[in-house]
Motif scaffolding. Structure first.
Motif, PDB file in Angstrom:
ATOM      1  N   UNK A  16      -6.551  30.088  34.132  1.00 61.00           N
ATOM      2  CA  UNK A  16      -5.114  30.250  34.364  1.00 61.00           C
ATOM      3  C   UNK A  16      -4.499  28.906  34.756  1.00 61.00           C
ATOM      4  N   UNK A  17      -5.188  28.156  35.609  1.00 61.82           N
ATOM      5  CA  UNK A  17      -4.685  26.849  36.047  1.00 61.82           C
ATOM      6  C   UNK A  17      -4.460  25.920  34.853  1.00 61.82           C
ATOM      7  N   UNK A  18      -5.402  25.905  33.924  1.00 61.25           N
ATOM      8  CA  UNK A  18      -5.265  25.076  32.714  1.00 61.25           C
ATOM      9  C   UNK A  18      -4.135  25.612  31.828  1.00 61.25           C
ATOM     10  N   UNK A  19      -4.072  26.930  31.675  1.00 57.22           N
ATOM     11  CA  UNK A  19      -3.074  27.549  30.789  1.00 57.22           C
ATOM     12  C   UNK A  19      -1.652  27.381  31.309  1.00 57.22           C
ATOM     13  N   UNK A  20      -1.480  27.185  32.619  1.00 59.61           N
ATOM     14  CA  UNK A  20      -0.139  27.003  33.191  1.00 59.61           C
ATOM     15  C   UNK A  20       0.454  25.640  32.854  1.00 59.61           C
ATOM     16  N   UNK A  21      -0.394  24.673  32.503  1.00 59.17           N
ATOM     17  CA  UNK A  21       0.115  23.343  32.173  1.00 59.17           C
ATOM     18  C   UNK A  21       1.032  23.420  30.953  1.00 59.17           C
ATOM     19  N   UNK A  22       2.205  22.860  31.097  1.00 62.94           N
ATOM     20  CA  UNK A  22       3.201  22.884  30.033  1.00 62.94           C
ATOM     21  C   UNK A  22       4.172  24.055  30.116  1.00 62.94           C
ATOM     22  N   UNK A  23       3.824  25.093  30.896  1.00 66.05           N
ATOM     23  CA  UNK A  23       4.738  26.230  31.061  1.00 66.05           C
ATOM     24  C   UNK A  23       5.909  25.789  31.937  1.00 66.05           C
ATOM     25  N   UNK A  24       6.972  26.581  31.944  1.00 64.45           N
ATOM     26  CA  UNK A  24       8.180  26.200  32.677  1.00 64.45           C
ATOM     27  C   UNK A  24       8.398  27.138  33.858  1.00 64.45           C
ATOM     28  N   UNK A  25       8.418  26.563  35.064  1.00 70.11           N
ATOM     29  CA  UNK A  25       8.720  27.310  36.283  1.00 70.11           C
ATOM     30  C   UNK A  25      10.235  27.351  36.435  1.00 70.11           C
ATOM     31  N   UNK A  26      10.775  28.561  36.594  1.00 74.36           N
ATOM     32  CA  UNK A  26      12.225  28.746  36.695  1.00 74.36           C
ATOM     33  C   UNK A  26      12.560  29.508  37.976  1.00 74.36           C
ATOM     34  N   UNK A  27      13.559  29.021  38.686  1.00 79.14           N
ATOM     35  CA  UNK A  27      14.103  29.728  39.836  1.00 79.14           C
ATOM     36  C   UNK A  27      15.600  29.868  39.625  1.00 79.14           C
ATOM     37  N   UNK A  28      16.074  31.105  39.561  1.00 83.40           N
ATOM     38  CA  UNK A  28      17.509  31.359  39.470  1.00 83.40           C
ATOM     39  C   UNK A  28      18.021  31.419  40.904  1.00 83.40           C
ATOM     40  N   UNK A  38       5.477  22.503  34.212  1.00 85.74           N
ATOM     41  CA  UNK A  38       4.297  22.316  35.055  1.00 85.74           C
ATOM     42  C   UNK A  38       3.382  21.248  34.441  1.00 85.74           C
ATOM     43  N   UNK A  39       3.052  20.219  35.236  1.00 85.62           N
ATOM     44  CA  UNK A  39       2.198  19.130  34.755  1.00 85.62           C
ATOM     45  C   UNK A  39       0.918  18.962  35.576  1.00 85.62           C
ATOM     46  N   UNK A  40       0.793  19.724  36.684  1.00 80.70           N
ATOM     47  CA  UNK A  40      -0.396  19.598  37.545  1.00 80.70           C
ATOM     48  C   UNK A  40      -0.604  20.888  38.329  1.00 80.70           C
ATOM     49  N   UNK A  41      -1.851  21.361  38.361  1.00 80.87           N
ATOM     50  CA  UNK A  41      -2.199  22.598  39.066  1.00 80.87           C
ATOM     51  C   UNK A  41      -3.531  22.413  39.797  1.00 80.87           C
ATOM     52  N   UNK A  91      -6.659  42.514  41.577  1.00 83.02           N
ATOM     53  CA  UNK A  91      -6.186  42.840  42.918  1.00 83.02           C
ATOM     54  C   UNK A  91      -7.380  43.046  43.840  1.00 83.02           C
ATOM     55  N   UNK A  92      -7.317  42.491  45.038  1.00 83.49           N
ATOM     56  CA  UNK A  92      -8.400  42.579  46.004  1.00 83.49           C
ATOM     57  C   UNK A  92      -9.298  41.354  46.010  1.00 83.49           C
ATOM     58  N   UNK A  93      -9.318  40.602  44.914  1.00 84.71           N
ATOM     59  CA  UNK A  93     -10.096  39.353  44.852  1.00 84.71           C
ATOM     60  C   UNK A  93      -9.113  38.197  45.004  1.00 84.71           C
ATOM     61  N   UNK A  94      -9.136  37.516  46.153  1.00 81.97           N
ATOM     62  CA  UNK A  94      -8.132  36.493  46.428  1.00 81.97           C
ATOM     63  C   UNK A  94      -8.321  35.230  45.604  1.00 81.97           C
ATOM     64  N   UNK A  95      -7.416  35.012  44.683  1.00 79.49           N
ATOM     65  CA  UNK A  95      -7.447  33.816  43.849  1.00 79.49           C
ATOM     66  C   UNK A  95      -6.012  33.427  43.531  1.00 79.49           C
ATOM     67  N   UNK A  96      -5.778  32.129  43.439  1.00 79.31           N
ATOM     68  CA  UNK A  96      -4.425  31.656  43.162  1.00 79.31           C
ATOM     69  C   UNK A  96      -4.471  30.253  42.593  1.00 79.31           C
ATOM     70  N   UNK A  97      -3.380  29.869  41.956  1.00 84.84           N
ATOM     71  CA  UNK A  97      -3.229  28.519  41.400  1.00 84.84           C
ATOM     72  C   UNK A  97      -2.042  27.857  42.088  1.00 84.84           C
ATOM     73  N   UNK A  98      -2.316  26.723  42.724  1.00 93.44           N
ATOM     74  CA  UNK A  98      -1.264  25.925  43.344  1.00 93.44           C
ATOM     75  C   UNK A  98      -0.544  25.138  42.256  1.00 93.44           C
ATOM     76  N   UNK A  99       0.781  25.194  42.260  1.00 94.81           N
ATOM     77  CA  UNK A  99       1.582  24.391  41.341  1.00 94.81           C
ATOM     78  C   UNK A  99       1.855  23.069  42.041  1.00 94.81           C
TER      79      UNK A  99
END
Length: 186
Positions: A16-28, A38-41, A91-99
């Motif tokens: 997921x961390x690799x796949x997020x590279x190039x995606x666009x984070x949007x906040x309205x 996204x250029x680094x995770x 769900x239940x397995x704690x994992x995350x990707x820092x942007x």
């Protein structure tokens, strides 16, 4: 197109961390679209990962990491800066990707180099965005073309306390991109 929940639900957080590279984070943000590519995770995978907030269990701070995939985990670091992760896996397995860093695209208020700066630039805060579902407004990631830059793997940043886990090459960045928070080691 907004990324669907199954994008985040993969078992391997590094994928997921690799796949997020190039995606666009949007906040309205109050009617203003703020966006960065996204250029680094960094990947944080499971309760055994000594660099992860989940190593202490579902504390008040890290409880969101134990929830469903596709949710924002926003926390405050050093009492000063907000940092955003996307929850991954089952769900239940704690994992995350820092942007860690983004390339500014729209409405950015600040530099987007570094996780605290990225959140500041897009007006993302723990008080309002922690726990938000990323499959719809106001906070989401959009699909984008595959990056042209090469993907580089390197050790994560500022986790020296994590013993052998500190050296794992679970930081991913777009090689040569001027917006990464710091260059990859040679």
């Amino acid at each position: 197109m907004i990324l669907p929940r199954d994008f985040y639900a993969r078992r391997d957080t590094r994928a997921v961390a690799r796949a997020l590279l190039g995606k666009v984070l949007v906040h309205l943000d109050g009617g203003v679209r703020r966006a960065a590519r996204i250029v680094e995770t960094e990947a944080y995978h499971g309760p055994r990962d000594q660099a992860s907030h989940a190593r202490f269990g579902p504390t008040r701070r890290a409880a969101v990491m134990f929830g469903p995939p596709g949710v924002a985990y926003v926390y405050l670091i050093y009492g000063l800066s907000h940092c955003m992760n996307v929850v991954t896996g089952e769900e239940g397995h704690p994992a995350a990707v820092l942007l860690r860093a983004g390339e500014p695209l729209e409405g950015c208020l600040h530099s987007t180099r570094g996780p605290g700066n990225l959140c500041r630039a897009l007006a993302i805060r723990r008080e309002t965005e922690n726990g938000l579902d990323l499959t719809g407004p106001p906070l989401f990631l959009e699909d984008a073309p595959r990056p042209r830059e090469p993907i580089v793997a390197a050790p994560r940043v500022n986790v020296g306390y994590a013993g052998e886990w500190a050296g794992k090459p679970w930081r991913f960045l777009l090689g040569g991109n001027p917006w990464v928070s710091r260059p990859a080691p040679r």
